[in-house]
Scaffold this active site. Structure first.
Site, PDB file in Angstrom:
ATOM      1  N   LYS A 150      12.326 -39.722  20.865  1.00 29.04           N
ATOM      2  CA  LYS A 150      11.681 -40.904  21.423  1.00 29.04           C
ATOM      3  C   LYS A 150      11.496 -41.942  20.350  1.00 29.04           C
ATOM      4  O   LYS A 150      11.900 -41.760  19.207  1.00 29.04           O
ATOM      5  CB  LYS A 150      10.343 -40.520  22.016  1.00 29.04           C
ATOM      6  CG  LYS A 150      10.464 -39.911  23.379  1.00 29.04           C
ATOM      7  CD  LYS A 150       9.141 -39.989  24.076  1.00 29.04           C
ATOM      8  CE  LYS A 150       9.216 -39.263  25.409  1.00 29.04           C
ATOM      9  NZ  LYS A 150       7.919 -38.770  25.811  1.00 29.04           N
ATOM     10  N   ASP A 205      19.508 -39.416  21.557  1.00 28.17           N
ATOM     11  CA  ASP A 205      18.126 -39.867  21.429  1.00 28.17           C
ATOM     12  C   ASP A 205      17.966 -41.244  22.067  1.00 28.17           C
ATOM     13  O   ASP A 205      18.881 -41.757  22.695  1.00 28.17           O
ATOM     14  CB  ASP A 205      17.673 -39.843  19.964  1.00 28.17           C
ATOM     15  CG  ASP A 205      18.578 -40.668  19.084  1.00 28.17           C
ATOM     16  OD1 ASP A 205      19.079 -41.711  19.560  1.00 28.17           O
ATOM     17  OD2 ASP A 205      18.801 -40.279  17.925  1.00 28.17           O
ATOM     18  N   MET A 238      14.230 -51.399  11.597  1.00 28.61           N
ATOM     19  CA  MET A 238      12.970 -50.636  11.674  1.00 28.61           C
ATOM     20  C   MET A 238      11.814 -51.418  11.053  1.00 28.61           C
ATOM     21  O   MET A 238      10.927 -50.829  10.444  1.00 28.61           O
ATOM     22  CB  MET A 238      13.110 -49.280  10.937  1.00 28.61           C
ATOM     23  CG  MET A 238      14.254 -48.446  11.410  1.00 28.61           C
ATOM     24  SD  MET A 238      14.471 -46.958  10.418  1.00 28.61           S
ATOM     25  CE  MET A 238      15.215 -47.615   8.951  1.00 28.61           C
TER      26      MET A 238
END
Ligand code: SAH
Length: 516
Positions: A60, A38, A175
């Site tokens: 993505k 990925d 994140m």
């Protein structure tokens, strides 16, 4: 041979710098039948895959998934059931916020065998490349890895803001970029001093690495101003202040420079690897494709009659490669060359020849056809037969001069170069956006083809402020003939010389700035 049932390897692909892959992971990619990757895994690692391996891209950035997690899981299961060994590359470490645990559980539920190969996590490596040790005895006694993005369907938050705020831990959020303002607000609300240092490191360990620092109060604005986006690590804690002293990657000589590589992809890896090591970001826009000659007859005939020749002159690594490929295809080996003397145009060609077990008799002082001619001038070449396998449409000086010395030269086409234009749109877009610092030219044809890619554009305007780096005087002449100016030229007419010239240029530019 593949087993009747395959196995899935959940592999930590490291944080971005392809050198940060483990030996075990690399071996596993080399042996895999299928490689699933990925966007966080460095595409460079795919080079390790076998030539028959199936390569599948599954993801993505944030949310915008090419395949959903369920579909990825099913893909892994299906491939393993087909008896294939699957290398599932996951950015950083597979079990650190990588959903590797979930993938393993899923595989287990289908009875698929799996192994986990831990990787270098970005949670530690991105700060390290920004000069931030996540622990340091003077600053902190522990470190926490925290999600900056709780699962949206979570009813009650598990975030222990009071503990995060009251401890002296280094807090590493993954994140978390979109949620940054919420994170800093929560920490301050729970009592974390507003002057606590914070850093964001984007694309850590890669040549695109970008770092923004501030405090809990200032970081949101600083990040907005720098337009820093995901993927980035957020580090909160006093260790961030060590960056002032310990930043090392930002100080590599070519850090942040975007350099276009125009040579054929098959030949670019050495240049790209070295420039990356020096911190530059290489944009590969190959302008040349190297292909076998349309008409192989002359080369094959020469190889059938090698006993007629006294010398074999090789002017490029491609010449070496295609000569030997054809030799071997004809069922011959190096013993067929035992009577020949060899000349090479440059050290890299000489090394490639040495890979076949042959030491060149002549290596000129500088790496141009003219010097090869000089090197021959002390020898009696009268009546000597020379085989010169090289590119179609190569310069004529070498055969002409050797003939003048009384030699008989058979020039045969060993390969052809063609225009490669796949990178055209990317090149034009990046030049228009002012996103390129330098372009490297490693031969005259790279110059000609590069400008062919810019046909229909105002090339001089697009190249304004872009450093044009040439490997030697002949390439520079071609640049000038096209109405442009080579800004730097390698002394040694070699890739190393070109890198040296780039380094010298940027070091001088830097010392110029420092003097001001
Ligand atoms: N398993 C990965 C983390 C996956 S979660 C690991 O161990 O590194 C995805 C998050 O990782 C991104 O949102 C970002 O916060 C972080 N990340 C991954 N690679 C990064 C990199 N090169 N630089 C900065 N952050 C990165």
């Amino acid at each position: 041979m593949t087993q009747s049932r395959g196995k899935v390897y959940l592999i930590g692909a490291g944080p971005g710098d392809p050198g940060l892959i483990t030996v075990k992971a690399k071996e596993c990619i080399q042996a895999a039948d299928v490689v699933v990757y990925d966007y966080l895994a460095s595409p460079f690692l795919l080079n390790y895959a076998g030539k028959d391996a199936e390569i599948i891209y599954v993801g993505k950035k944030g949310g915008d998934h090419t395949l959903t997690q369920d579909k990825i899981n099913l893909l892994l299961v299906d491939k393993a059931r087909e008896g294939k060994n699957v290398a599932r590359l996951k950015g950083g470490d597979p079990f650190v916020f990588g959903r590797g645990g979930e993938e393993a559980q899923e595989l287990l539920s289908y009875g698929i065998r799996y192994e986990v190969i831990p990787g270098v996590t970005s949670a530690v490596a991105a700060p390290a490349y920004a000069g931030i040790p996540v622990t340091h005895r003077d600053h902190t006694s522990f470190v926490s890895f925290i999600t900056g993005h709780e699962r949206p369907d979570k009813k009650e938050s598990r975030m222990q803001w009071d503990i995060f705020a009251k401890s002296d831990a280094t807090l590493v959020f993954l994140m978390g970029v979109k949620n940054l303002s919420n994170i800093v607000t929560k920490l301050m609300e729970h009592g974390k001093p507003s002057d606590t240092p914070v850093a964001l490191v984007r694309w850590g360990t890669t040549t695109r690495q970008q770092t923004v620092t501030g405090t809990l109060t200032t970081i949101v604005d600083a990040v907005k101003k720098a337009e820093l986006k995901s993927p980035a690590i957020i580090v909160v804690g006093h260790v961030v202040s060590l960056r002032d002293e310990l930043a090392w990657f930002d100080q590599t000589p070519l850090f942040g420079k975007k350099i276009v590589i125009t040579r054929a992809r098959a030949q670019a890896s050495g240049l790209v690897a070295e420039l990356n090591r020096l911190g530059a970001q290489c944009i590969e826009i190959p302008t040349i494709k190297i292909v076998p000659p349309e008409n192989k007859k002359a080369l094959e005939a020469a190889i059938d009659h090698l006993d007629l020749y006294d010398w074999l002159v090789l002017t490029s690594v491609n010449g070496v490669k295609f000569f030997f490929d054809t030799l071997f295809k004809k069922g011959k080996d190096v013993r067929a060359l035992g009577h020949l003397k060899f000349a090479c145009i440059g050290p890299v060609t000489k090394e490639r020849l040495a890979d076949y077990g042959i030491i060149s008799d002549i290596l000129p002082e500088t790496y141009q056809a003219e010097s090869v001619v000089d090197a021959f001038s002390s020898l009696d070449m009268t009546g000597k037969k020379i085989l010169l396998p090289r590119a179609k449409k190569a310069r004529s000086i070498l055969p002409e001069q050797l003939t003048l010395m009384g030699a008989m030269v058979d020039e045969v086409t060993a390969y052809e170069t063609r225009l490669a234009d796949e990178g055209k749109d990317l090149l034009v877009d990046m030049l228009k956006a002012g996103d390129i610092d330098a372009v490297t030219f490693t031969s005259s044809s790279t110059v000609t083809n590069f400008l062919t890619l810019l046909e229909g554009q105002n090339a001089p305007a697009l190249l304004e402020g872009v450093l044009l780096a040439s490997i030697g005087p002949i390439t520079s002449d071609t640049i000038r003939a096209k109405g442009l100016k080579p800004d730097i030229e390698a002394d040694a007419f070699t890739i190393d010389g070109l890198i040296e010239a780039l380094l010298k240029h940027y070091e001088n530019a830097l010392s110029g700035v420092l003097k001001k």
